[in-house]
Scaffold this motif. Structure first.
Motif, PDB file in Angstrom:
ATOM      1  N   ALA A   1     -12.636 -25.728 -12.485  1.00  0.00           N
ATOM      2  CA  ALA A   1     -13.343 -27.195 -13.711  1.00  0.00           C
ATOM      3  C   ALA A   1     -13.555 -26.250 -15.259  1.00  0.00           C
ATOM      4  N   THR A   2     -14.086 -24.841 -14.910  1.00  0.00           N
ATOM      5  CA  THR A   2     -13.972 -23.981 -15.822  1.00  0.00           C
ATOM      6  C   THR A   2     -13.083 -23.583 -16.174  1.00  0.00           C
TER       7      THR A   2
ATOM      8  N   HIS B   1     -12.112 -31.536  -8.588  1.00  0.00           N
ATOM      9  CA  HIS B   1     -12.804 -32.962  -7.877  1.00  0.00           C
ATOM     10  C   HIS B   1     -11.914 -32.825  -6.662  1.00  0.00           C
ATOM     11  N   GLY B   2     -13.060 -31.652  -5.299  1.00  0.00           N
ATOM     12  CA  GLY B   2     -13.050 -31.386  -4.720  1.00  0.00           C
ATOM     13  C   GLY B   2     -13.680 -32.031  -3.064  1.00  0.00           C
ATOM     14  N   PHE B   3     -13.549 -30.645  -2.236  1.00  0.00           N
ATOM     15  CA  PHE B   3     -14.195 -31.908  -1.100  1.00  0.00           C
ATOM     16  C   PHE B   3     -14.687 -30.747   0.028  1.00  0.00           C
TER      17      PHE B   3
ATOM     18  N   ASP C   1      -6.268 -23.371 -11.830  1.00  0.00           N
ATOM     19  CA  ASP C   1      -5.336 -24.994 -11.775  1.00  0.00           C
ATOM     20  C   ASP C   1      -6.343 -26.150 -10.856  1.00  0.00           C
ATOM     21  N   PRO C   2      -7.120 -27.258 -11.020  1.00  0.00           N
ATOM     22  CA  PRO C   2      -7.520 -27.940 -10.753  1.00  0.00           C
ATOM     23  C   PRO C   2      -6.675 -28.965  -9.459  1.00  0.00           C
ATOM     24  N   ARG C   3      -5.590 -28.769  -9.522  1.00  0.00           N
ATOM     25  CA  ARG C   3      -4.526 -29.835  -8.465  1.00  0.00           C
ATOM     26  C   ARG C   3      -4.543 -28.705  -7.224  1.00  0.00           C
TER      27      ARG C   3
ATOM     28  N   PHE D   1      -2.515 -21.830  -4.104  1.00  0.00           N
ATOM     29  CA  PHE D   1      -1.842 -23.058  -3.745  1.00  0.00           C
ATOM     30  C   PHE D   1      -2.068 -23.327  -5.143  1.00  0.00           C
ATOM     31  N   GLY D   2      -2.093 -23.034  -6.510  1.00  0.00           N
ATOM     32  CA  GLY D   2      -1.795 -23.296  -7.185  1.00  0.00           C
ATOM     33  C   GLY D   2      -0.332 -23.483  -7.454  1.00  0.00           C
TER      34      GLY D   2
END
Length: 301
Positions: A219-220, A137-139, A224-226, A297-298
């Motif tokens: 997503a792939t 989930h990004g922006f 880390d998506p967080r 960042f992850g």
């Protein structure tokens, strides 16, 4: 002095009876949902024996999609005469959903928010192997509004689908982002990758390129998506993976700051055009550099 609440025996009995009834109702709701899905699965598999998961518009109670265990779409609404799932079957299935959905409790029963966003929800059918599925989930920040980007990667037939942010240029945007990913050393894995921009941009749609690509790669499993939490992306992508400056970048960063984001990632060439206090600004010259930043960042999380 601490006050002690004294409850008379009758009130205590009524409270206990109420809680017992609530637990019975919750159990009955769960049983109803499970039974409905089992019944719907039986009906669907009469025509589509490989059906493993379904997506439902829970607002209207309509069957939107049926997929196999590999994530391949076996059926997608609307019905056509060539559809493998006859309209009489979808009618029966949807009648079941419209009876059970008002009772709620979908999340507890394993109904997940679909890649299309609410009110679409996806649920596995009984006996189906759970497909490998990753989401992110990004922006993207634009002048005046934030664009919500969702990505879902499901093991199975290779595909890359993109919806938005400008319907007229959807295919062009998809091809540009896929080329940028491939030329940066990344490509769509052996999976179905779906990226959806929730919201439409009438102009300046290319400013969302960086957010679309980075969210897709999260997503792939590229990072880390967080790490995407509270990060706004602003940048156009070239076919070679370079991040290009965009118009009104300062206004876009102001939008991100006003919306509570703590970090904005922009093109290196736009760093001198940003003058917004209170938000961290990072410049990147390529998609690859943006991914390195997100990996950092992850690790920080």
């Amino acid at each position: 002095m601490t006050q002690v609440l004294h409850t008379d025996p009758t009130t205590a009995d009524l409270s206990a009876a109420c809680e017992e009834a609530r637990q019975i109702a919750l159990s009955a709701r769960a049983t109803y949902l499970q039974g409905t899905i089992a019944y719907a699965a039986r009906l669907i598999r009469e025509a589509l024996p490989d059906a493993a998961a379904i997506t439902v518009d829970t607002e209207d109670g309509e069957l939107y999609e049926v997929r196999d265990a590999g994530g391949k779409a076996l059926y997608r609404a609307p019905f056509t005469p060539a559809s493998p799932l006859h309209d009489s079957i979808t009618g029966d299935v949807e009648a079941l959903f419209r009876e059970v959905l008002p009772f709620g409790g979908l999340e507890d029963a394993g109904w997940e928010t679909a890649a299309e966003g609410l009110p679409y929800r996806t649920v596995l059918l009984p006996g189906a192997p759970k497909p490998e599925r990753r989401t992110a989930h990004g922006f993207a920040a634009t002048p005046g509004r934030m664009l919500d980007v969702r990505a879902e990667c499901v093991a199975g037939e290779r595909a890359f689908n993109l919806e938005g942010p400008h319907p007229l240029y959807q295919r062009e945007t998809r091809d540009r982002i896929r080329a940028a990913m491939a030329n940066s050393g990344y490509d769509v894995p052996d999976a179905a990758l779906t990226v959806t921009a929730h919201g439409t941009l009438a102009r300046g749609a290319t400013a969302a390129d960086l957010a679309l690509a980075v969210t897709a790669l999260a997503a792939t499993g590229a990072f880390d998506p967080r790490a995407l939490h509270k990060v706004a992306f602003i940048g156009e992508l070239g076919l070679d993976g370079r991040v290009r400056p965009v118009a009104d970048v300062n206004a876009a960063v102001r939008t991100a700051y006003a919306s509570g984001y703590t970090t904005a990632v922009v093109a290196d060439d736009d760093m001198g055009n940003v003058d917004v206090a209170g938000i961290g600004i990072h410049g990147v010259d390529s998609l690859r550099q943006a991914l390195v930043l997100m990996e950092c960042f992850g690790r920080a999380n």
